[in-house]
Design a protein around this motif. Structure first.
Motif, PDB file in Angstrom:
ATOM      1  N   MET B   1     -75.664  31.006 -30.816  1.00 24.64           N
ATOM      2  CA  MET B   1     -75.955  30.321 -32.072  1.00 24.64           C
ATOM      3  C   MET B   1     -77.427  29.966 -32.161  1.00 24.64           C
ATOM      4  N   LEU B   2     -77.995  29.386 -31.068  1.00 31.04           N
ATOM      5  CA  LEU B   2     -79.427  29.088 -31.077  1.00 31.04           C
ATOM      6  C   LEU B   2     -80.242  30.381 -31.080  1.00 31.04           C
ATOM      7  N   SER B   3     -79.711  31.443 -30.464  1.00 28.70           N
ATOM      8  CA  SER B   3     -80.419  32.726 -30.495  1.00 28.70           C
ATOM      9  C   SER B   3     -80.539  33.233 -31.926  1.00 28.70           C
ATOM     10  N   LEU B   4     -79.461  33.123 -32.695  1.00 27.61           N
ATOM     11  CA  LEU B   4     -79.493  33.569 -34.094  1.00 27.61           C
ATOM     12  C   LEU B   4     -80.444  32.702 -34.917  1.00 27.61           C
ATOM     13  N   ALA B   5     -80.401  31.386 -34.685  1.00 21.00           N
ATOM     14  CA  ALA B   5     -81.300  30.485 -35.409  1.00 21.00           C
ATOM     15  C   ALA B   5     -82.755  30.780 -35.022  1.00 21.00           C
ATOM     16  N   HIS B   6     -82.983  31.069 -33.733  1.00 23.98           N
ATOM     17  CA  HIS B   6     -84.318  31.407 -33.242  1.00 23.98           C
ATOM     18  C   HIS B   6     -84.886  32.619 -33.988  1.00 23.98           C
ATOM     19  N   LYS B   7     -84.021  33.594 -34.248  1.00 22.24           N
ATOM     20  CA  LYS B   7     -84.450  34.798 -34.956  1.00 22.24           C
ATOM     21  C   LYS B   7     -84.529  34.571 -36.467  1.00 22.24           C
ATOM     22  N   PRO B  33     -69.240  34.358 -26.491  1.00 22.93           N
ATOM     23  CA  PRO B  33     -69.369  34.695 -27.914  1.00 22.93           C
ATOM     24  C   PRO B  33     -69.222  36.190 -28.194  1.00 22.93           C
ATOM     25  N   ILE B  34     -68.808  36.459 -29.427  1.00 17.07           N
ATOM     26  CA  ILE B  34     -68.791  37.822 -29.956  1.00 17.07           C
ATOM     27  C   ILE B  34     -69.658  37.804 -31.221  1.00 17.07           C
ATOM     28  N   LEU B  35     -70.559  38.762 -31.345  1.00 18.70           N
ATOM     29  CA  LEU B  35     -71.381  38.862 -32.554  1.00 18.70           C
ATOM     30  C   LEU B  35     -70.955  40.080 -33.355  1.00 18.70           C
ATOM     31  N   ARG B  36     -70.656  39.864 -34.661  1.00 19.09           N
ATOM     32  CA  ARG B  36     -70.554  41.013 -35.561  1.00 19.09           C
ATOM     33  C   ARG B  36     -71.779  40.996 -36.465  1.00 19.09           C
ATOM     34  N   ASP B  37     -72.525  42.107 -36.441  1.00 20.33           N
ATOM     35  CA  ASP B  37     -73.711  42.248 -37.288  1.00 20.33           C
ATOM     36  C   ASP B  37     -73.548  43.568 -38.029  1.00 20.33           C
ATOM     37  N   GLY B  38     -73.054  43.491 -39.270  1.00 18.76           N
ATOM     38  CA  GLY B  38     -72.755  44.726 -39.996  1.00 18.76           C
ATOM     39  C   GLY B  38     -71.683  45.492 -39.255  1.00 18.76           C
ATOM     40  N   ASP B  39     -71.953  46.720 -38.854  1.00 24.19           N
ATOM     41  CA  ASP B  39     -70.929  47.473 -38.123  1.00 24.19           C
ATOM     42  C   ASP B  39     -71.129  47.382 -36.610  1.00 24.19           C
ATOM     43  N   GLN B  40     -72.034  46.532 -36.175  1.00 21.52           N
ATOM     44  CA  GLN B  40     -72.274  46.358 -34.737  1.00 21.52           C
ATOM     45  C   GLN B  40     -71.455  45.189 -34.194  1.00 21.52           C
TER      46      GLN B  40
END
Lengths: 205, 205
Positions: B1-7, B33-40
């Motif tokens: 979550m902090l990684s996403l906010a960092h970016k 955690p699991i990240l869904r980013d579009g189709d990734q």
């Protein structure tokens, strides 16, 4: 020393007895290592590594970027707060016993003050400390399941920091500080072989 | 979550009960955690951080160079082998007790197997573990005398790794894991305030 070899720089090494250090370079530093590079004097191995990367940016980096520079300080802090105290509790009397008489007096006095008790008391649980030591290396052991060096695919200054602590233990005490079939031992042996196996030629003295 | 906010990326967060994780994204991962980013799809917080830096190189880096990427793995390994086991010995029963019934059964069973003894035995020395915990933070404490973050002048993923472990302890147990006037506490509080104080809004749920 490995930092200088890493940068591919020529250098001459002068081991110093404890009691001689304060007389060198007009009392520049109370501790080793001290680097003289032309008219530059730098002490402390981390400061020396920072200096070398700045002075010789065209040669292989010791940190590989700002993140590496910052996190090497964490690696150093781990080594200084976890490995060094444990090695001291194992090796401090061995170190004392391999010194000449003048250094022995200085060493016993300064270390007794710093550690707050007689050296013989510090090493009272030496065997238990040796047995407990491999567990302290767990962070390196786990990291080695991802990559061959703390620096990633090849060694950086962070590797030399931890190697330096274990090398200090190797040359002062006969104790085996690794577990059986320990990947940390393989990494350490690999570090001994780096830069023409410079680490292997280092002895107590 | 902090990684996403960092970016600086927009994201939606979906906390998952333990027993629901294996049903999400067609059973993509047994752990969060699991990240869904579009189709990734990416699981594991370190893999997610690597993915984000590669997919969004124009946004602030989570590693700041190859050295930082490599040494973040050492920081993770330290956190996983030193902090996580200690927090488990303090918090595992607290975590159990805050779960709903289905998750409780799963958690007790899986953790009892993993830890090799009943959860009540794991936390038998809870008070002593709490008292011993600040000493484990010595590497961070010493590092903070040189720089404000593991990442240097500003936080990187390595900070979020250690913060994550201590945040996990904060939201599951009321124990104070810092020493008095601890610079590590100040660093932790600073991390809670990062990225619009996201960390402060996280509760046991």
């Amino acid at each position: 020393m490995l930092s200088l070899a890493h940068k591919g720089l020529d250098f001459e090494e002068r081991p110093l007895p404890f009691t001689v250090i304060p007389t060198v370079e007009d009392g520049f530093s109370r501790t080793v290592p001290i680097l003289r590079d032309g008219d530059q004097l730098v002490s402390d191995s981390f400061e020396i590594a920072l200096y070398l990367d700045e002075a010789y940016p065209e040669r292989p980096s010791l940190f590989s970027g700002d993140g590496g520079k910052a996190m090497a300080r964490f690696v150093e802090s781990w080594s200084q707060t976890v490995l060094h105290p444990a090695i001291t509790r194992i090796a401090v009397l061995d170190i004392h016993n391999m010194l000449d008489e003048q250094d022995r007096l200085y060493f016993r006095d300064s270390r007794t003050k710093a550690l707050g008790r007689p050296l013989e008391d510090v090493v009272a649980n030496r065997q238990a400390e040796i047995a407990a030591f491999p567990a302290l290396l767990a962070p390196i052991r786990r990291m080695l399941s991802f990559q061959p060096f703390i620096g990633g695919t090849s060694p950086l200054f962070a590797d030399y920091i931890v190697f330096g602590a274990l090398q200090w233990a190797r040359i002062t005490t006969g104790a085996d500080l690794f577990s059986e079939n320990d990947p940390v031992r393989d990494w350490f042996e690999g570090c001994l072989d780096l830069h023409d196996a410079r680490g292997r030629s280092v002895t107590a003295a």
